[in-house]
Design an enzyme around this catalytic site. Structure first.
Site, PDB file in Angstrom:
ATOM      1  CD  GLU A  21      30.615 -17.804 -35.436  1.00  0.00           C
ATOM      2  OE1 GLU A  21      29.571 -17.545 -35.982  1.00  0.00           O
ATOM      3  OE2 GLU A  21      31.851 -17.906 -35.718  1.00  0.00           O
ATOM      4  CG  HIS A  79      31.202  -8.738 -34.170  1.00  0.00           C
ATOM      5  ND1 HIS A  79      31.795  -8.821 -33.066  1.00  0.00           N
ATOM      6  CD2 HIS A  79      30.894  -9.716 -34.955  1.00  0.00           C
ATOM      7  CE1 HIS A  79      32.184 -10.288 -33.082  1.00  0.00           C
ATOM      8  NE2 HIS A  79      31.559 -10.793 -34.247  1.00  0.00           N
ATOM      9  NE  ARG A 125      28.017 -11.926 -34.170  1.00  0.00           N
ATOM     10  CZ  ARG A 125      28.285 -12.105 -35.540  1.00  0.00           C
ATOM     11  NH1 ARG A 125      27.784 -11.276 -36.350  1.00  0.00           N
ATOM     12  NH2 ARG A 125      29.164 -13.059 -35.615  1.00  0.00           N
ATOM     13  CG  HIS A 138      29.569  -7.428 -37.980  1.00  0.00           C
ATOM     14  ND1 HIS A 138      30.988  -7.516 -38.447  1.00  0.00           N
ATOM     15  CD2 HIS A 138      29.139  -8.421 -38.200  1.00  0.00           C
ATOM     16  CE1 HIS A 138      31.210  -8.645 -38.670  1.00  0.00           C
ATOM     17  NE2 HIS A 138      30.412  -9.310 -38.555  1.00  0.00           N
ATOM     18  NE  ARG A 191      25.271 -11.270 -39.842  1.00  0.00           N
ATOM     19  CZ  ARG A 191      26.415 -11.689 -39.702  1.00  0.00           C
ATOM     20  NH1 ARG A 191      26.537 -13.119 -40.229  1.00  0.00           N
ATOM     21  NH2 ARG A 191      27.395 -10.959 -39.132  1.00  0.00           N
TER      22      ARG A 191
HETATM   23  C1  FAD Z   1      35.319  -8.739 -40.545  1.00  0.00           C
HETATM   24  C2  FAD Z   1      34.121  -9.501 -40.988  1.00  0.00           C
HETATM   25  C3  FAD Z   1      33.791 -10.672 -40.556  1.00  0.00           C
HETATM   26  C4  FAD Z   1      32.616 -11.435 -40.670  1.00  0.00           C
HETATM   27  N1  FAD Z   1      32.603 -12.739 -40.457  1.00  0.00           N
HETATM   28  C5  FAD Z   1      31.478 -13.470 -40.814  1.00  0.00           C
HETATM   29  C6  FAD Z   1      31.429 -14.858 -40.617  1.00  0.00           C
HETATM   30  O1  FAD Z   1      32.288 -15.568 -40.265  1.00  0.00           O
HETATM   31  N2  FAD Z   1      30.380 -15.582 -41.334  1.00  0.00           N
HETATM   32  C7  FAD Z   1      29.390 -14.872 -41.714  1.00  0.00           C
HETATM   33  O2  FAD Z   1      28.417 -15.725 -42.579  1.00  0.00           O
HETATM   34  N3  FAD Z   1      29.336 -13.675 -41.987  1.00  0.00           N
HETATM   35  C8  FAD Z   1      30.571 -12.754 -41.708  1.00  0.00           C
HETATM   36  N4  FAD Z   1      30.533 -11.540 -41.962  1.00  0.00           N
HETATM   37  C9  FAD Z   1      29.626 -10.905 -42.711  1.00  0.00           C
HETATM   38  C10 FAD Z   1      29.688 -11.219 -44.298  1.00  0.00           C
HETATM   39  O3  FAD Z   1      31.182 -11.659 -44.577  1.00  0.00           O
HETATM   40  C11 FAD Z   1      29.279 -10.538 -45.191  1.00  0.00           C
HETATM   41  O4  FAD Z   1      27.830 -10.228 -44.853  1.00  0.00           O
HETATM   42  C12 FAD Z   1      28.919 -11.194 -46.579  1.00  0.00           C
HETATM   43  O5  FAD Z   1      30.226 -11.633 -47.008  1.00  0.00           O
HETATM   44  C13 FAD Z   1      28.589 -10.422 -47.770  1.00  0.00           C
HETATM   45  O6  FAD Z   1      28.853 -10.796 -48.921  1.00  0.00           O
HETATM   46  P1  FAD Z   1      28.047  -9.877 -50.223  1.00  0.00           P
HETATM   47  O7  FAD Z   1      28.581 -10.565 -51.329  1.00  0.00           O
HETATM   48  O8  FAD Z   1      26.740  -9.665 -50.070  1.00  0.00           O
HETATM   49  O9  FAD Z   1      28.948  -8.612 -50.145  1.00  0.00           O
HETATM   50  P2  FAD Z   1      30.399  -8.224 -50.020  1.00  0.00           P
HETATM   51  O10 FAD Z   1      31.262  -9.374 -49.478  1.00  0.00           O
HETATM   52  O11 FAD Z   1      30.758  -6.968 -49.100  1.00  0.00           O
HETATM   53  O12 FAD Z   1      30.831  -7.816 -51.535  1.00  0.00           O
HETATM   54  C14 FAD Z   1      30.469  -6.526 -52.119  1.00  0.00           C
HETATM   55  C15 FAD Z   1      30.973  -6.249 -53.231  1.00  0.00           C
HETATM   56  O13 FAD Z   1      30.336  -5.257 -53.896  1.00  0.00           O
HETATM   57  C16 FAD Z   1      31.355  -4.293 -54.703  1.00  0.00           C
HETATM   58  N5  FAD Z   1      30.789  -2.852 -54.676  1.00  0.00           N
HETATM   59  C17 FAD Z   1      30.066  -2.229 -53.845  1.00  0.00           C
HETATM   60  N6  FAD Z   1      29.551  -1.197 -54.238  1.00  0.00           N
HETATM   61  C18 FAD Z   1      29.805  -1.036 -55.648  1.00  0.00           C
HETATM   62  C19 FAD Z   1      29.424  -0.023 -56.755  1.00  0.00           C
HETATM   63  N7  FAD Z   1      29.127   1.010 -56.569  1.00  0.00           N
HETATM   64  N8  FAD Z   1      29.957  -0.721 -57.780  1.00  0.00           N
HETATM   65  C20 FAD Z   1      30.763  -1.765 -57.993  1.00  0.00           C
HETATM   66  N9  FAD Z   1      30.771  -2.651 -57.019  1.00  0.00           N
HETATM   67  C21 FAD Z   1      30.403  -2.329 -55.807  1.00  0.00           C
HETATM   68  C22 FAD Z   1      32.341  -4.402 -53.340  1.00  0.00           C
HETATM   69  O14 FAD Z   1      33.608  -3.772 -53.926  1.00  0.00           O
HETATM   70  C23 FAD Z   1      32.134  -5.946 -53.365  1.00  0.00           C
HETATM   71  O15 FAD Z   1      33.034  -6.497 -54.405  1.00  0.00           O
HETATM   72  C24 FAD Z   1      31.846 -10.802 -41.540  1.00  0.00           C
HETATM   73  C25 FAD Z   1      31.753  -9.419 -42.063  1.00  0.00           C
HETATM   74  C26 FAD Z   1      32.993  -8.725 -41.850  1.00  0.00           C
HETATM   75  C27 FAD Z   1      33.244  -7.142 -42.143  1.00  0.00           C
END
Ligand code: FAD
Length: 383
Positions: free
Chosen positions: A110, A226, A266, A325, A360
């Site tokens: 990437e 992104h 990016r 993003h 990032r």
């Molecule tokens: C389309 C897309 C593609 C991506 N591709 C990649 C990739 O290929 N590789 C990579 O490394 N990163 C990628 N990213 C970034 C990566 O996916 C995220 O940064 C990472 O998954 C974040 O994980 P997390 O557990 O911190 O948050 P999330 O996976 O967003 O989880 C957050 C959680 O908190 C919960 N939540 C939020 N507020 C509250 C509240 N007030 N009360 C209770 N629950 C709450 C939500 O419901 C969710 O369950 C991508 C992001 C997107 C959007």
């Protein structure tokens, strides 16, 4: 609406990669209550396409991955965090494989990466990771899950975070949850922007709640856009994974002319696209020169989703625009997730460990979410 109270050792807010993996680790040390505001799988994690950046090939080295991360972040990263997380990369891949993530044998490349180092499951890696983590969490008896339960406010006593208030749609009640340790894993802030690749749940609740109780935030100005999101009126801002560019996708204008190195980091690609668009041009991602059968097999998720929106990746250049993003900054933490407030910990996208600096490096965020939650801060093991 009735009101209920609960008391737990570990309160985890959020069920993406960071929250689920933290819950698995913490469950060895005590009861975990995991609350999440929609369905357990609703997260940015499940939408991730590209994969997880980690050094797993002989040609590659931790030193190269560190240098690529620093370069993409314009050398504003916190070096100790970069070293700690990148060194954990191979262990992260082994851990995910051990819980059932069936990575493809090939590695993708990437933007900003000097080597092929993206471990992936087709072009739906996040979905595979989220499913494997959920399966694991559901097997563990002392992890209790409350879906459709939104944390609304952190509680604080004598300077220490003591839990949260929440609204539970499932039980139609308000909850007062007392916790010895409160863990924010609430993801990013994309939905605060008009054009974003993020899911509905990414509204920055963790940032807002922690700010309200005086937790330190850092680098909030570093928001990553992104470069290649679908730009079509009435259609979602669907992400076209960076792995497409790693496999030769071209960024072109309406005359078919290239104008930027597609594998630059990016922020650089975004600003070139914005400049083009601001001077009246249209911008497209072109993958039509690639083998059509291979495209359909390798990028099946992107291909079929675009088809649903009326575009054929194998036959026509796809109109694109940059979209909000990823939050590179967030709640300031050390590498173990400790925030500036006792009792409060943060992991994943809502946390600012310093890994990303100003920008990032692609696929470093799933790496960070898992690497920082594979172990526990010392004081939490003996709570
Ligand atoms: C389309 C897309 C593609 C991506 N591709 C990649 C990739 O290929 N590789 C990579 O490394 N990163 C990628 N990213 C970034 C990566 O996916 C995220 O940064 C990472 O998954 C974040 O994980 P997390 O557990 O911190 O948050 P999330 O996976 O967003 O989880 C957050 C959680 O908190 C919960 N939540 C939020 N507020 C509250 C509240 N007030 N009360 C209770 N629950 C709450 C939500 O419901 C969710 O369950 C991508 C992001 C997107 C959007």
């Amino acid at each position: 609406m009735k009101s209920e109270s609960r008391s737990v050792k570990f309160l985890v807010i959020g069920s993406g990669a960071a929250g689920l993996n933290f819950a698995i680790t913490a469950s060895q040390y005590g009861e975990v209550l995991l609350i999440t505001k929609k369905k357990i799988s609703d997260s940015a994690t499940e939408m991730a396409q590209g994969g997880v950046a980690a050094v797993t090939s002989k040609k590659d080295s931790v030193g190269k991955h560190i240098e690529d991360t620093l370069k993409a972040g314009h050398y504003t990263n916190k070096k100790s965090a970069v070293k700690y997380i990148i060194e954990k990369g191979p262990a992260v891949i082994r851990h995910l494989a051990s819980i059932g993530v069936n990575f493809d044998k090939t590695l993708h490349r990437e933007g900003g990466h000097s080597e092929r180092r993206i471990s992936h499951v087709g072009d739906h890696t996040g979905d595979a990771i989220e499913k494997a983590l959920i399966k694991q969490v559901r097997k563990i008896k002392n992890i209790h899950i409350l879906e459709h339960t939104r944390a609304t406010k952190l509680t604080k006593k004598n300077g220490k975070i003591t839990g949260c208030h929440a609204i539970c749609e499932q039980k139609n009640c308000t909850l007062r949850i007392a916790a010895k340790a409160t863990i924010l894993a609430t993801g990013g802030i994309g939905r605060k922007f008009q054009a974003t690749t993020n899911p509905e749940v990414s509204t920055g609740d963790g940032i807002d709640m922690s700010k309200a109780v005086g937790a330190k935030l850092m680098d909030m100005k570093y928001i990553q856009f992104h470069p290649t999101a679908l730009s079509a009126p009435g259609k979602p801002t669907f992400l076209l994974t960076e792995a497409l560019r790693g496999e030769g996708a071209r960024i072109i204008d309406e005359n078919g002319a290239r104008f930027i190195d597609e594998l630059a980091p990016r922020d650089i690609v975004c600003s070139a696209i914005n400049k083009k668009r601001n001077s009246g041009h249209k911008v497209f991602l072109d993958f039509t020169h690639k083998d059509k059968a291979k495209t359909k097999a390798t990028f099946s998720h992107v291909y079929s989703t675009l088809k649903k929106y009326g575009f054929d990746l194998t036959k026509e250049p796809i109109p694109i625009e940059p979209a909000a993003h990823y939050l590179c900054g967030g709640i300031a933490t050390d590498i173990c997730g400790r925030t500036s407030l006792p009792g409060l910990y943060a992991y994943g996208e809502t946390a600012r460990t310093g890994l990303h600096g100003a920008n990032r490096l692609a696929s470093n965020s799933l790496l960070e979410a898992i690497a920082t939650t594979m172990d526990m801060p010392k004081e939490l093991r003996t709570l």
